[in-house]
Design an enzyme around this catalytic site. Structure first.
Site, mmCIF file in Angstrom:
data_model
loop_
_atom_site.group_PDB
_atom_site.id
_atom_site.type_symbol
_atom_site.label_atom_id
_atom_site.label_comp_id
_atom_site.label_asym_id
_atom_site.label_seq_id
_atom_site.Cartn_x
_atom_site.Cartn_y
_atom_site.Cartn_z
ATOM 1 N N ASP A 260 19.059 7.133 5.945
ATOM 2 C CA ASP A 260 18.562 7.412 5.226
ATOM 3 C C ASP A 260 19.280 6.206 4.375
ATOM 4 O O ASP A 260 19.013 6.655 3.159
ATOM 5 C CB ASP A 260 20.474 7.677 5.192
ATOM 6 C CG ASP A 260 20.835 9.294 5.947
ATOM 7 O OD1 ASP A 260 20.509 10.112 5.082
ATOM 8 O OD2 ASP A 260 21.964 9.952 5.832
ATOM 9 N N LYS B 31 16.729 19.426 9.972
ATOM 10 C CA LYS B 31 15.944 18.569 9.876
ATOM 11 C C LYS B 31 15.604 18.750 10.988
ATOM 12 O O LYS B 31 14.561 17.317 11.422
ATOM 13 C CB LYS B 31 17.123 17.454 9.478
ATOM 14 C CG LYS B 31 17.205 16.870 8.370
ATOM 15 C CD LYS B 31 18.872 15.934 7.936
ATOM 16 C CE LYS B 31 19.504 16.230 6.889
ATOM 17 N NZ LYS B 31 20.361 15.324 6.262
ATOM 18 N N GLN C 192 25.347 12.575 9.870
ATOM 19 C CA GLN C 192 25.593 13.305 8.302
ATOM 20 C C GLN C 192 26.780 13.438 7.592
ATOM 21 O O GLN C 192 28.005 13.476 8.345
ATOM 22 C CB GLN C 192 24.995 14.868 9.158
ATOM 23 C CG GLN C 192 25.171 16.328 8.000
ATOM 24 C CD GLN C 192 24.250 15.675 7.083
ATOM 25 O OE1 GLN C 192 23.306 15.900 7.519
ATOM 26 N NE2 GLN C 192 24.023 16.386 6.022
#
Ligand code: NDP
Length: 285
Positions: free
Chosen positions: A116, A49, A93
């Site tokens: 997200d 990422k 995460q």
């Protein structure tokens, strides 16, 4: 046709890169990823990422914390990022250590910075048909489908798996496109029969090669979200939820694993960061 996620992701990244180049020199989208502990897969995902974010011109950084961080300390760190005007996207995460409540952490993120798309405000907006931050993996699947089928209206779509990160948001995106959507899960009877009637199948289960050749019709388009680590001929391999090798020459379209949804997920994270940047910039002006 093989739906090449790697290539579609590259096109999307190029577009984001171009958009960022057109911004004033002192204006750059900022993405912060919070990584807790030493989870091996998470380390790899976060590294990728960061790599791609930097490549397109996003100011990206990773905040690493020890497994022992408390929930209140983590919330304090998220609130600092919520108040930092140089940070437009915040991603925590997952998975989190067991002593931290995932739901409370997600709800601490400012919904405008929730790249997200897991915050309940974004979940609600997506299901109400409002503008929302859409979870990266289903958004990537959606772009891949649209590369093969322009008009999804009236198609029979089957979403295999009903998780909050994949199956449910995928269903909302397909409903928005006027598909007739069936969601199947571990308690569904006769999944094979349901799949046989599908124009579109999105498999997000986590069971290697579950969707077999004789489960799908020739005209079907299939997107494989699954990531399964298996041993083939003594070698460790990553395969999807779809029996790709036996299906690929017959169906209208199928995405491979690796090289399918994975790269699209990261590209969509970058797109969501750009979207957050634009929204926050408009609000602040
Ligand atoms: P979850 O474990 O959260 O959900 C799996 C879903 O599959 C559940 O709804 C479950 O049903 C259903 N399921 C399990 N077994 C069966 C079965 N035998 N028949 C039908 N349905 C079944 O997984 P995720 O959604 O998080 O991930 C799914 C897969 O996608 C994994 O392999 C994961 O690694 C991969 N993934 C890939 C990403 C990418 O970027 N490519 C990103 C995220 C995930 P029930 O609800 O009844 O338990």
């Amino acid at each position: 046709m093989i739906i090449d996620g790697k290539k579609i992701a590259e096109e999307l990244r190029d577009k984001i890169k171009k958009d960022i180049k057109e911004l004033a020199i002192d204006k750059r989208p900022g993405l912060t990823v919070i990584l807790i502990g030493e989870h091996p897969a998470s380390q790899i995902y976060v590294k990728n990422k960061e790599k791609f974010a930097k490549e397109v011109g996003i100011n990206s950084n990773v905040l690493k914390f020890n497994e022992s961080i408390s929930e209140s300390e983590l919330k304090k760190e998220i609130n600092k990022l919520n108040n930092n005007s140089a940070v437009h996207g915040i991603l925590v995460q997952l998975p989190l250590p067991e002593h931290i409540n995932q739901k409370d952490i997600i709800e601490t993120i400012n919904p405008d910075k929730d790249v997200d798309g897991f915050h309940p405000i974004n979940v609600g907006n997506l299901s109400s048909g409002n503008d929302a931050m859409v979870p990266c993996t289903p958004l990537g699947c959606y772009y891949m489908i649209k590369k093969v089928i322009k008009d999804l209206s009236g198609l029979n779509a089957v979403v295999v798996g009903r998780s909050n990160i994949n199956g449910k948001p995928m269903t909302q995106l397909l409903l928005r496109e006027n598909c007739t959507v069936t969601i199947v899960h571990s308690k569904t009877k006769n999944i094979e029969k349901i799949c046989k009637n599908a124009d579109l199948i999105i498999a997000a289960v986590g069971k290697a090669h579950m969707i077999q050749n004789d489960w799908v019709k020739d005209t079907a388009v299939i997107i494989d979200v699954g990531i399964n680590r298996v041993k083939i001929d003594g070698k460790n391999k990553i395969v999807g939820d779809v029996d790709f090798q036996n299906i690929k020459d017959r169906v209208k379209g199928v995405s491979p694993v690796p090289g399918g949804v994975g790269p699209m997920t990261i590209a969509c994270l970058l797109e969501n960061t750009m979207k957050a940047f634009k929204k926050i910039s408009v609000k602040n002006n």
